[in-house]
Design an enzyme around this catalytic site. Structure first.
Site, PDB file in Angstrom:
ATOM      1  N   GLU A  84       1.336  -1.312   0.060  1.00 52.90           N
ATOM      2  CA  GLU A  84       0.404  -0.097  -0.552  1.00 52.90           C
ATOM      3  C   GLU A  84       0.894   0.955  -0.132  1.00 52.90           C
ATOM      4  O   GLU A  84       0.621   2.326   1.020  1.00 52.90           O
ATOM      5  CB  GLU A  84      -0.926  -0.354   0.984  1.00 52.90           C
ATOM      6  CG  GLU A  84      -2.123  -1.226   1.263  1.00 52.90           C
ATOM      7  CD  GLU A  84      -3.433  -0.994   2.197  1.00 52.90           C
ATOM      8  OE1 GLU A  84      -3.097   0.179   3.110  1.00 52.90           O
ATOM      9  OE2 GLU A  84      -3.931  -2.125   2.268  1.00 52.90           O
ATOM     10  N   GLU A 117      -5.688  -8.511   0.181  1.00 55.95           N
ATOM     11  CA  GLU A 117      -6.228  -8.221   1.527  1.00 55.95           C
ATOM     12  C   GLU A 117      -7.969  -7.997   1.553  1.00 55.95           C
ATOM     13  O   GLU A 117      -8.264  -7.355   0.620  1.00 55.95           O
ATOM     14  CB  GLU A 117      -5.539  -7.114   2.460  1.00 55.95           C
ATOM     15  CG  GLU A 117      -4.442  -7.280   2.560  1.00 55.95           C
ATOM     16  CD  GLU A 117      -4.076  -5.773   4.060  1.00 55.95           C
ATOM     17  OE1 GLU A 117      -4.498  -5.134   4.515  1.00 55.95           O
ATOM     18  OE2 GLU A 117      -2.279  -6.278   3.856  1.00 55.95           O
TER      19      GLU A 117
END
Ligand code: FCB
Length: 452
Positions: free
Chosen positions: A168, A355
């Site tokens: 991320e 995720e």
């Protein structure tokens, strides 16, 4: 709309994800150096209840039990991360053998139990010594990252084939360097944009390093992508949603595919833009083997004069079902839409959901179990959205749920529980499988599930 049973492709990868600082604890053991999260979480006011990952789930000492748990639940793929400061306590220079040995033991134990580890190199826990030299705002950090990637992929390349470079980049650069709510707690747009640029460079530059060390390597980056929509039909809100999409999604996607940064956003950022050297975009666009996608929610966006940076804010519709997290609307359709968008925009690159999960107000019930029907429903709907995307021709190859067990949720400390296994912090970190854990075991075991 669906047949009763939704079957997934035969070789579909079902897994669980976690990250070093969120689970390991043992922060002073075996020569580990401090990371920016150790420092940040110990500053009063930075995390809920002043909590830190000092103990977390004590996975460092309980990893065998945790792998047994995965085996028991039929979780055959485990996405974990390596703590850079266990390998290089000061970020570079001397290697800490004991750090390497820990991961060696962990990976061997996984492989022995039929659990394939997928390794993230950088899930935000930058060695503090590197931060003191500017962290990722300093371009030198790109090379330090490549040295670190070189050391661990050389050591583990015979065992680990799947590598995720960076987790991320949006959260790391923007939450950590613009909003200041994550480590290292900086609030400065030019710094945030340099960090964003340098982590993308670190990703691209490390790919040949990984491939050189790992026979049959498969590597990619994990981007968090949200489905973004304008809150109303007004021109101002539509433009704000477009900016949000460019700043949040496309800033970190387009350069990977040789498209550079979105032009309109480059003009918007103007003088805050970092220096971009001649071949930077070629380095960033080094082809990946897959794209890892962290998907949690949709964002409804409206124009806002209060936001200094992109003049946009997120709005919430009260009637929409949300996760316990105010800002994280439960919106499985967004997963489907994000996947279809990737297919169209980015050449149908192979994708793994790296995720996806939700936080609920979990409690141990009188029967000693943890009943979390909202999380079961959350997964059922997100798995269905993934299945639908596959029917649509998206090259989706796997799904890692976030997360194995409740852990240190960054600025939220231990107040948000995302696990499908409950951690009883009052009782020696006892692990209790939640109902969602049993649901996941049945989906993974059957390679699909019934919609009703
Ligand atoms: C993601 C992070 C992960 C976890 C989940 C809830 O943004 O990658 O570490 O905190 O959110």
């Amino acid at each position: 709309m669906y047949s009763d049973f939704l079957p997934f492709p035969g070789n579909f990868v079902w897994g669980a994800a976690a990250a070093s600082y969120q689970i390991e604890g043992a922060v002073n053991d075996d020569g580990r150096g401090a990371s920016i999260w150790d420092v940040f979480s110990h500053v009063k006011g930075n995390t809920a209840d002043g909590e830190s990952g000092d103990i977390a789930c004590n996975h460092y000492n309980h990893y065998c039990e945790d792998i047994d748990l995965m085996q028991h639940l039929g979780v055959k793929h485990y996405r974990c991360s390596i703590a850079w400061s266990r390998i290089f306590p000061t970020g570079s220079g001397e290697v800490n053998q004991k750090g390497l040995d820990f991961y060696d033991r962990l990976f061997d134990a996984c492989l022995e139990k039929g659990v394939t580890p997928w390794v993230t190199l950088f899930h935000w826990d930058l060695p503090q010594t590197l931060q003191e030299k500017g962290g990722f705002a300093n371009r030198d950090c790109v090379d330090r990252f490549c040295d670190y990637a070189d050391t661990v992929t050389a050591r583990f390349g015979s065992k680990i084939k799947n590598w995720i470079t960076i987790n991320e980049p949006w959260v790391y650069s923007i939450c950590g360097h613009l909003y200041g709510v994550h480590a290292p707690g900086i609030k400065d747009l030019p710094t945030a944009l340099s960090v964003a640029h340098n982590v993308l460079l670190a990703h691209g530059k490390s790919l040949p390093v990984i491939r050189n060390n790992v026979p049959g390597a498969r590597a990619g980056i994990a981007n968090n992508l949200a489905w973004i929509e304008s809150a109303t039909n007004s021109e101002a809100d539509i433009a704000a949603a477009r900016r949000w999409d460019m700043a949040f999604n496309r800033w970190f996607m387009d350069p990977l595919f040789g498209k550079g940064y979105p032009e309109a956003m480059v003009s918007w950022y103007g003088g805050s833009m970092p220096e971009i050297k001649a071949h930077d975009f070629d380095i960033i666009a080094e082809p990946s083997d897959f794209l890892a996608v962290n998907y949690y929610t949709r964002r409804l966006v409206a124009h806002s004069e209060e936001d200094r940076h992109i003049k946009a804010k997120q709005v919430y519709r009260p009637h929409i079902k949300r996760a316990e997290f105010e800002e994280w609307e439960v919106y499985p359709e967004g997963l489907y839409k994000v996947l279809v968008d990737i297919k169209k925009r980015y050449n149908n690159i192979p994708v793994y959901i790296s995720e996806n999960g939700t936080t609920c107000l979990d409690v141990i019930a009188a029967d000693g179990c943890v009943h979390d029907p909202e999380r079961v429903e959350f997964y059922r709907r997100h798995f269905a959205a993934a299945w639908q995307a596959i029917q649509e021709g998206c090259d989706l190859r796997g799904f890692f749920v976030w997360t194995l067990y409740d852990n240190f949720e960054w600025g939220f400390g231990y107040t948000k529980r995302f696990g499908f296994v409950y951690i009883d912090r009052e009782n020696d970190l006892k692990r209790i499988i939640k109902d969602s854990g049993h649901f996941i075991a049945s989906v993974y075991g059957n390679n699909g599930f019934s919609i009703d």
